[in-house]
Design a protein around this motif. Structure first.
Motif, short mmCIF file in Angstrom:
data_model
loop_
_atom_site.label_atom_id
_atom_site.label_comp_id
_atom_site.label_asym_id
_atom_site.label_seq_id
_atom_site.Cartn_x
_atom_site.Cartn_y
_atom_site.Cartn_z
N ARG A 21 0.84 -1.21 0.00
CA ARG A 21 0.00 0.00 0.00
C ARG A 21 0.87 1.25 0.00
O ARG A 21 0.62 2.19 -0.76
CB ARG A 21 -0.91 -0.02 1.23
CG ARG A 21 -1.81 1.19 1.35
CD ARG A 21 -2.50 1.24 2.70
NE ARG A 21 -1.57 1.50 3.79
CZ ARG A 21 -1.07 2.70 4.08
NH1 ARG A 21 -1.36 3.75 3.33
NH2 ARG A 21 -0.25 2.85 5.10
N ILE A 22 1.89 1.28 0.84
CA ILE A 22 2.77 2.44 0.91
C ILE A 22 3.56 2.58 -0.39
O ILE A 22 3.73 3.69 -0.93
CB ILE A 22 3.69 2.32 2.12
CG1 ILE A 22 2.87 2.40 3.42
CG2 ILE A 22 4.78 3.39 2.10
CD1 ILE A 22 3.64 2.05 4.66
N LEU A 23 4.04 1.46 -0.92
CA LEU A 23 4.82 1.48 -2.16
C LEU A 23 4.00 2.07 -3.31
O LEU A 23 4.51 2.86 -4.11
CB LEU A 23 5.26 0.05 -2.50
CG LEU A 23 6.01 -0.14 -3.82
CD1 LEU A 23 7.36 0.56 -3.79
CD2 LEU A 23 6.19 -1.63 -4.10
N LEU A 24 2.73 1.71 -3.39
CA LEU A 24 1.86 2.17 -4.48
C LEU A 24 1.08 3.44 -4.12
O LEU A 24 0.28 3.90 -4.93
CB LEU A 24 0.89 1.06 -4.88
CG LEU A 24 1.53 -0.23 -5.42
CD1 LEU A 24 0.45 -1.24 -5.78
CD2 LEU A 24 2.42 0.06 -6.62
N ASP A 25 1.32 3.97 -2.93
CA ASP A 25 0.65 5.19 -2.48
C ASP A 25 -0.86 5.02 -2.49
O ASP A 25 -1.60 5.89 -2.98
CB ASP A 25 1.07 6.39 -3.36
CG ASP A 25 0.70 7.72 -2.72
OD1 ASP A 25 0.54 7.77 -1.49
OD2 ASP A 25 0.56 8.71 -3.47
N LEU A 26 -1.33 3.92 -1.92
CA LEU A 26 -2.75 3.64 -1.84
C LEU A 26 -3.28 4.08 -0.48
O LEU A 26 -2.53 4.18 0.50
CB LEU A 26 -2.99 2.14 -2.01
CG LEU A 26 -2.60 1.57 -3.38
CD1 LEU A 26 -2.69 0.05 -3.36
CD2 LEU A 26 -3.48 2.14 -4.49
N PRO A 27 -4.57 4.34 -0.37
CA PRO A 27 -5.13 4.76 0.93
C PRO A 27 -5.12 3.60 1.91
O PRO A 27 -5.14 2.43 1.52
CB PRO A 27 -6.57 5.16 0.57
CG PRO A 27 -6.87 4.39 -0.67
CD PRO A 27 -5.59 4.30 -1.44
N PRO A 28 -5.07 3.90 3.19
CA PRO A 28 -5.10 2.82 4.20
C PRO A 28 -6.44 2.11 4.21
O PRO A 28 -7.46 2.66 3.78
CB PRO A 28 -4.85 3.56 5.51
CG PRO A 28 -5.25 4.97 5.24
CD PRO A 28 -4.95 5.23 3.80
N VAL A 29 -6.41 0.88 4.68
CA VAL A 29 -7.65 0.11 4.80
C VAL A 29 -8.45 0.65 5.98
O VAL A 29 -7.91 0.90 7.05
CB VAL A 29 -7.32 -1.38 5.03
CG1 VAL A 29 -8.61 -2.20 5.15
CG2 VAL A 29 -6.44 -1.92 3.92
N ARG A 30 -9.74 0.87 5.76
CA ARG A 30 -10.64 1.32 6.82
C ARG A 30 -11.76 0.31 6.99
O ARG A 30 -12.47 0.01 6.02
CB ARG A 30 -11.23 2.69 6.47
CG ARG A 30 -10.20 3.77 6.23
CD ARG A 30 -9.45 4.13 7.49
NE ARG A 30 -8.54 5.26 7.27
CZ ARG A 30 -7.59 5.61 8.11
NH1 ARG A 30 -7.42 4.93 9.23
NH2 ARG A 30 -6.81 6.64 7.84
N PRO A 31 -11.95 -0.26 8.17
CA PRO A 31 -11.12 -0.11 9.37
C PRO A 31 -9.78 -0.83 9.20
O PRO A 31 -9.64 -1.67 8.34
CB PRO A 31 -11.97 -0.78 10.46
CG PRO A 31 -12.75 -1.81 9.72
CD PRO A 31 -13.08 -1.19 8.38
N ALA A 32 -8.82 -0.47 10.02
CA ALA A 32 -7.50 -1.08 9.93
C ALA A 32 -7.60 -2.60 10.01
O ALA A 32 -8.39 -3.14 10.78
CB ALA A 32 -6.61 -0.54 11.05
#
Length: 449
Positions: A21-32
């Motif tokens: 997710r960080i590598l592809l600059d994707l939004p965080p999963v909600r809920p975590a």
């Protein structure tokens, strides 16, 4: 677990998803999402975790929540060759020339599913006059050779064989020092105007790639899984194969969902016309072969600005001439010995998990870069290799012994199609909430958008 994660409250799969997710600059999963249901793919290595994380990455890139993933669906999709039926018959998916063979000093793994690889193997072993040579003949020929001699003889003639080797932790750490998915912008000296469909918002939020054209130049599971996933997300995917190299019917029907299939020499002007109108191209041939065909990623990006170029290889771009498959990478990387059933014979993962994981991860990157290109323009490159996926798996937590097989009803996870009069049963998508369109017969379409 022998190698606990830094935070034991977060599953290895969730930790891997967060890195992607960080590598592809994707939004965080909600809920975590710190834990998830276990995918029933039992092995000593974290096959279940990397499978879940790979599918979850593709879902997150598509704007879908990975919280709805069905672990049984993922397991069925990763083992799709085991549920495949063509006119009610399960096809033989392994050639008698593919397997583990004992030598005088160890083991080799061969791959002979394609006729030209099988012919090269027979010739190397002195069996060229016997087109019907069986596994016993191969066994007899190899048990008298050293591992090094066998591999050298087979590969010299264009066959495929590797030594079954122990893992090399230093080599794996070096591979893991590079990103799991390489992503970079490729500067070009020209611009081209996107065709109108690129600027058209999809009608279905679940199909973020509607209107996108993807040229599929891949073979054998990993690449086709990637492009099958892009088609599932709405892309117009056109697979091109060389006319002189037929694809096994079962292999195409297992991974050809939602794509058109055409035959075309890659050196023709028609191929360049297809590339000029494409939004993305997925490359699955050896890097050296791509260079000979004028399809090097940088060349493509320069010639066709605003193109997303994705590249899959077995061993990585540092080994441009080396051909390979999932089974060979498992054997050479140490996975086969780790998964040994008895401490002597090599074993395998419960699925061709390097292939499938590479396919879903690359699909996540392509989906992300197509959307990024819409916002920022320019050409983009992404790539990974089966060997890089293997290094990732070898660095994840592992068990001393695999858990037992989990029985579950596979019937809800099967899809049925009529493909030009052929009754086909395959797995449904690992990405919950979406459904495949039927494969087209291999080579049955025109090479045109």
């Amino acid at each position: 677990m022998l190698s606990p994660t830094d935070d034991p409250t977060i599953s290895p799969g969730a930790a891997l998803l967060d890195r992607v997710r960080i590598l592809l600059d994707l939004p965080p999963v909600r809920p975590a999402l710190d834990t998830h249901a276990t995918v029933p793919l039992p092995s000593r290595l974290a096959t279940a975790e990397i499978a879940w994380a790979s599918v979850a990455s593709a879902m997150l890139a598509a704007g879908l929540s990975p919280t709805v993933i069905d672990p049984h669906r993922v397991a069925t999709a990763y083992r799709s060759d085991r549920v495949l039926a063509i006119d009610g018959v399960a096809p033989p998916v392994w050639s008698p020339y593919s397997g583990f063979w004992r030598t005088t000093d160890g083991w080799v793994r061969t791959h002979g599913n394609y006729p030209h690889h099988a012919a090269a193997l027979r010739t190397a072993l002195g069996l060229q006059d016997d087109a019907d040579a069986d596994a016993d003949a191969v066994h007899a020929a190899l048990e008298e050779r050293t591992t090094a001699d066998a591999v050298a003889a087979i590969t010299r003639l264009g066959g495929l064989a590797v030594a079954v080797s122990a893992e090399d932790p230093a080599a794996d750490r070096a591979l893991r020092a590079a990103p799991l998915l390489e992503v970079r912008h490729i500067a070009t000296s020209a611009r081209r105007h996107p065709h109108h469909s690129r600027a058209t918002a999809p009608q279905d939020d679940r199909l973020p790639l509607a209107g996108m054209r993807v040229l599929d130049l891949t073979r054998v599971i990993a690449g086709p899984v990637c492009t099958r996933t892009l088609a599932l997300l709405g892309a117009d995917v056109l697979r091109i194969d060389p006319p002189h190299l037929p694809e096994p019917e079962w292999q195409h029907l297992d991974t050809g969902h939602g794509k058109r299939s055409a035959l075309l020499d890659a050196r023709t002007e028609r191929m360049h016309e297809l590339l000029a109108a494409a939004d993305a191209v997925v490359l699955g041939y050896r890097p050296a072969a791509l260079d000979r065909l004028g399809l090097h990623p940088v060349v493509l990006a320069e010639r066709y600005p605003n193109l997303v170029v994705a590249q899959l290889s077995a061993w990585g771009v540092d080994h441009p001439d080396r051909a390979g498959f999932d089974s060979l990478v498992q054997a050479a990387s140490g996975i086969a010995l780790i998964e040994s059933p008895d401490g002597d014979r090599p074993g395998t993962l419960p699925a061709q998990a390097l292939d499938h994981s590479a396919g879903y991860l690359l699909a996540a990157a392509v989906t992300t870069l197509l959307q990024r290109r819409m916002r920022e323009g320019g050409s983009w490159y992404t790539g990974t290799s089966l060997r890089r996926i293997a290094a990732e798996l070898l660095g994840m937590p592992r068990d001393r012994e695999p858990q037992g097989e989990v029985e579950f009803d596979i019937r809800p996870h099967l899809a049925r199609f009529d493909v030009d009069g052929t009754a086909l049963v395959t797995s449904r998508p690992a990405m919950t909430g979406l459904e495949f369109d039927a494969p087209h017969p291999w080579g049955s379409d025109q090479p045109s958008w």
